[in-house]
Design a protein around this motif. Sequence first.
Motif, mmCIF file in Angstrom:
data_model
loop_
_atom_site.group_PDB
_atom_site.id
_atom_site.type_symbol
_atom_site.label_atom_id
_atom_site.label_comp_id
_atom_site.label_asym_id
_atom_site.label_seq_id
_atom_site.Cartn_x
_atom_site.Cartn_y
_atom_site.Cartn_z
ATOM 1 N N GLU A 174 -2.540 -9.538 11.003
ATOM 2 C CA GLU A 174 -2.861 -8.066 11.042
ATOM 3 C C GLU A 174 -1.620 -7.524 11.769
ATOM 4 O O GLU A 174 -0.958 -7.854 12.460
ATOM 5 C CB GLU A 174 -4.050 -7.519 11.872
ATOM 6 C CG GLU A 174 -4.182 -5.933 12.009
ATOM 7 C CD GLU A 174 -5.622 -5.704 12.942
ATOM 8 O OE1 GLU A 174 -6.747 -5.814 12.242
ATOM 9 O OE2 GLU A 174 -5.537 -5.219 13.978
ATOM 10 N N ASN A 176 0.225 -3.845 12.557
ATOM 11 C CA ASN A 176 -0.225 -2.431 13.054
ATOM 12 C C ASN A 176 1.063 -1.605 12.674
ATOM 13 O O ASN A 176 2.287 -2.223 12.963
ATOM 14 C CB ASN A 176 -0.644 -2.189 14.479
ATOM 15 C CG ASN A 176 -1.696 -2.748 14.669
ATOM 16 O OD1 ASN A 176 -2.735 -2.830 13.923
ATOM 17 N ND2 ASN A 176 -1.981 -3.305 15.932
ATOM 18 N N LYS A 218 2.814 1.872 5.894
ATOM 19 C CA LYS A 218 1.847 0.871 5.483
ATOM 20 C C LYS A 218 2.312 0.295 4.227
ATOM 21 O O LYS A 218 2.321 -0.976 3.830
ATOM 22 C CB LYS A 218 0.474 1.805 5.205
ATOM 23 C CG LYS A 218 -0.767 0.832 4.863
ATOM 24 C CD LYS A 218 -2.150 1.524 4.866
ATOM 25 C CE LYS A 218 -3.092 0.607 4.825
ATOM 26 N NZ LYS A 218 -3.111 0.283 3.357
ATOM 27 N N LYS A 233 -3.751 -8.317 7.021
ATOM 28 C CA LYS A 233 -4.235 -6.839 6.762
ATOM 29 C C LYS A 233 -3.136 -5.830 7.325
ATOM 30 O O LYS A 233 -2.643 -6.102 8.760
ATOM 31 C CB LYS A 233 -5.508 -6.778 7.438
ATOM 32 C CG LYS A 233 -6.288 -5.169 7.276
ATOM 33 C CD LYS A 233 -7.495 -5.035 7.948
ATOM 34 C CE LYS A 233 -8.069 -3.782 7.902
ATOM 35 N NZ LYS A 233 -9.481 -3.661 8.585
ATOM 36 N N LYS A 235 -2.861 -2.211 9.188
ATOM 37 C CA LYS A 235 -3.700 -1.229 9.942
ATOM 38 C C LYS A 235 -2.936 -0.076 10.315
ATOM 39 O O LYS A 235 -1.941 -0.294 11.014
ATOM 40 C CB LYS A 235 -4.462 -1.826 11.053
ATOM 41 C CG LYS A 235 -5.228 -0.939 11.638
ATOM 42 C CD LYS A 235 -6.240 -1.511 13.106
ATOM 43 C CE LYS A 235 -6.897 -0.694 13.428
ATOM 44 N NZ LYS A 235 -7.624 -1.337 14.669
ATOM 45 N N GLU A 236 -3.098 1.062 9.983
ATOM 46 C CA GLU A 236 -2.502 2.229 10.482
ATOM 47 C C GLU A 236 -2.959 2.647 11.739
ATOM 48 O O GLU A 236 -4.104 2.656 11.886
ATOM 49 C CB GLU A 236 -2.577 3.410 9.315
ATOM 50 C CG GLU A 236 -1.684 3.294 8.249
ATOM 51 C CD GLU A 236 -1.483 4.368 7.341
ATOM 52 O OE1 GLU A 236 -0.566 4.725 6.968
ATOM 53 O OE2 GLU A 236 -2.871 4.990 6.888
#
Length: 279
Positions: A174, A176, A218, A233, A235-236
């Motif tokens: 992930e 961020n 993103k 993934k 993620k914002e």
Amino acid sequence: MYVKKIWITGASGRLGSTLYRYLDPLELEILATDKHVVDITNSKEVNQFVDRNRPDIIINCSGLTKRNYCQEHENEAYLLNGVGAKNIAIASRRARSKLVHLSTGDVFDGNTLSPYKETDTANPVTVYGKSKYFGEKMVRQFTPYHFIIRTSRLYSKENGYVEDIIKQAKENKEVNVPKNQFASPTSAYELTKFILYLIDTTEYGTYHASCKGVCSRKEFAEEVLKILNINAKVKEVRDEQIDFKPQFLALQNFILDITDGYNFSHWKQALRKYLENEV
């Protein structure tokens, strides 16, 4: 054969060290200094260095760039980003050296949805942006031999922006990224090529110098993962520095476009090239 002599200030910083790495193998004489060798806020030190070495070109990479730090240390920001630029500009004019002064899209307020042109009115809202714009004004005032270059979200091996995305993806599956942050991501390699082009001219003035296109943080991270075929993934999240950062900092290279001047790559093409050669 005459070899150009280039002085890079702030050479131990992220941008300065990147430029030094790219320029050093070329047929140029590079003078790389940091604040321990030449304190650009000290006019005497700056003038003595220029008088002794007579550089053909000065690339000013010195600066205080952390937005939240600048917000809390206003005097320090104006001293380095503004007074330092003034000292270099004065010495540059005396020596008739060409001055490349690196600036930022933060001279704008970020309250738009269209990339900023050089013809748009600057309206900085942070101490960082205000101090950098003050530095621009000092350069324009004190030397005619200047190239002021504004860029948007510069990335390089030295600042680790792309590398951090890759690390997060591999370790956590992930990534961020700050939400509502838009820019024109530009690799330091693309910027260096433009600087090399510009210093061979006398086309002085202010230039926006960023890769073409606009994307969110993103979208940029997703493109990194797509090119490298990494499954993770994006993620914002809310940026803890949001109060010190304009949200929209994309730039249009308007002057280059209307003069059929230097042509920057699209940010996706530049990113792919960066990942192939640097990562």
